[in-house]
Design a protein around this motif. Sequence first.
Motif, mmCIF file in Angstrom:
data_model
loop_
_atom_site.group_PDB
_atom_site.id
_atom_site.type_symbol
_atom_site.label_atom_id
_atom_site.label_comp_id
_atom_site.label_asym_id
_atom_site.label_seq_id
_atom_site.Cartn_x
_atom_site.Cartn_y
_atom_site.Cartn_z
ATOM 1 N N THR A 42 -4.061 42.790 19.382
ATOM 2 C CA THR A 42 -5.306 42.812 18.617
ATOM 3 C C THR A 42 -5.353 44.022 17.691
ATOM 4 O O THR A 42 -5.753 43.915 16.528
ATOM 5 N N GLY A 43 -4.936 45.177 18.199
ATOM 6 C CA GLY A 43 -4.897 46.382 17.368
ATOM 7 C C GLY A 43 -3.962 46.241 16.186
ATOM 8 O O GLY A 43 -4.315 46.594 15.049
ATOM 9 N N PHE A 44 -2.770 45.714 16.433
ATOM 10 C CA PHE A 44 -1.835 45.476 15.334
ATOM 11 C C PHE A 44 -2.389 44.440 14.356
ATOM 12 O O PHE A 44 -2.196 44.544 13.145
ATOM 13 N N GLY A 45 -3.086 43.420 14.886
ATOM 14 C CA GLY A 45 -3.685 42.410 14.019
ATOM 15 C C GLY A 45 -4.730 43.002 13.092
ATOM 16 O O GLY A 45 -4.740 42.720 11.891
ATOM 17 N N VAL A 46 -5.608 43.843 13.636
ATOM 18 C CA VAL A 46 -6.613 44.498 12.804
ATOM 19 C C VAL A 46 -5.941 45.416 11.786
ATOM 20 O O VAL A 46 -6.343 45.463 10.620
ATOM 21 N N PHE A 47 -4.880 46.134 12.206
ATOM 22 C CA PHE A 47 -4.156 47.005 11.281
ATOM 23 C C PHE A 47 -3.559 46.204 10.130
ATOM 24 O O PHE A 47 -3.693 46.571 8.962
ATOM 25 N N PHE A 48 -2.895 45.085 10.446
ATOM 26 C CA PHE A 48 -2.281 44.278 9.399
ATOM 27 C C PHE A 48 -3.343 43.650 8.489
ATOM 28 O O PHE A 48 -3.133 43.536 7.276
ATOM 29 N N LEU A 49 -4.471 43.234 9.050
ATOM 30 C CA LEU A 49 -5.546 42.699 8.215
ATOM 31 C C LEU A 49 -6.066 43.760 7.256
ATOM 32 O O LEU A 49 -6.252 43.502 6.062
ATOM 33 N N PHE A 50 -6.323 44.943 7.787
ATOM 34 C CA PHE A 50 -6.824 46.035 6.949
ATOM 35 C C PHE A 50 -5.800 46.410 5.880
ATOM 36 O O PHE A 50 -6.130 46.561 4.707
ATOM 37 N N PHE A 51 -4.548 46.543 6.279
ATOM 38 C CA PHE A 51 -3.483 46.917 5.350
ATOM 39 C C PHE A 51 -3.272 45.830 4.296
ATOM 40 O O PHE A 51 -3.025 46.124 3.123
ATOM 41 N N GLY A 52 -3.384 44.561 4.710
ATOM 42 C CA GLY A 52 -3.259 43.461 3.766
ATOM 43 C C GLY A 52 -4.369 43.449 2.729
ATOM 44 O O GLY A 52 -4.155 43.105 1.565
ATOM 45 N N MET A 53 -5.582 43.860 3.136
ATOM 46 C CA MET A 53 -6.679 43.942 2.180
ATOM 47 C C MET A 53 -6.516 45.127 1.240
ATOM 48 O O MET A 53 -6.849 45.030 0.054
ATOM 49 N N ILE A 54 -6.018 46.224 1.770
ATOM 50 C CA ILE A 54 -5.790 47.393 0.915
ATOM 51 C C ILE A 54 -4.745 47.083 -0.148
ATOM 52 O O ILE A 54 -4.856 47.527 -1.284
ATOM 53 N N LEU A 55 -3.732 46.320 0.211
ATOM 54 C CA LEU A 55 -2.672 45.968 -0.734
ATOM 55 C C LEU A 55 -3.019 44.706 -1.525
ATOM 56 O O LEU A 55 -2.178 43.841 -1.744
ATOM 57 N N PHE A 56 -4.275 44.613 -1.929
ATOM 58 C CA PHE A 56 -4.749 43.548 -2.805
ATOM 59 C C PHE A 56 -4.513 42.158 -2.228
ATOM 60 O O PHE A 56 -3.964 41.276 -2.884
ATOM 61 N N PHE A 57 -4.918 41.968 -1.001
ATOM 62 C CA PHE A 57 -4.875 40.682 -0.323
ATOM 63 C C PHE A 57 -3.467 40.094 -0.298
ATOM 64 O O PHE A 57 -3.221 38.970 -0.747
ATOM 65 N N ASP A 58 -2.562 40.870 0.280
ATOM 66 C CA ASP A 58 -1.184 40.421 0.456
ATOM 67 C C ASP A 58 -1.151 39.272 1.461
ATOM 68 O O ASP A 58 -1.617 39.406 2.590
#
Length: 144
Positions: free
Chosen positions: A15-31
């Motif tokens: 779950t922690g990695f999932g939230v991290f990847f979601l946040f990081f994906g949004m920061i990188l312009f919805f990767d």
Amino acid sequence: MISLTDSQKIGMGLTGFGVFFLFFGMILFFDKALLAIGNILFVAGLAFVIGLERTFRFFFQKHKMKATGFFLGGVCVVLIGWPIVGVVLEVYGFFLLFRGFFPVVVGFIRRVPVLGSLLNLPFITSGTVFCVLCEGMVIVLSCI
């Protein structure tokens, strides 16, 4: 102290990695790739933390079918390749699914030393609007 089983510990990590990847994906312009990985890890982690049967019962209750449709539909739309539309659907579904938990979260935050003193300021306490971070996006809630 709360004791966790091994599968719950794995679920917390997923779950922690999932939230991290979601946040990081949004920061990188919805990767697309990062959001897809984040969605899969978040849902898998949730299943590990509370168990498959309880996860199924939570998502597929009769009164939560609309919310589940939006959330899981958003996950599918992200996996298809339309990340912005998918994230909007997911956030709306997430809000509908977990809106019963938001007053509990605000009550918990009020007991945290620094955040609680900020939430108890007169101009914030007198208002009825609180901001809750939801999948990296701020949703304005009206607490009744």
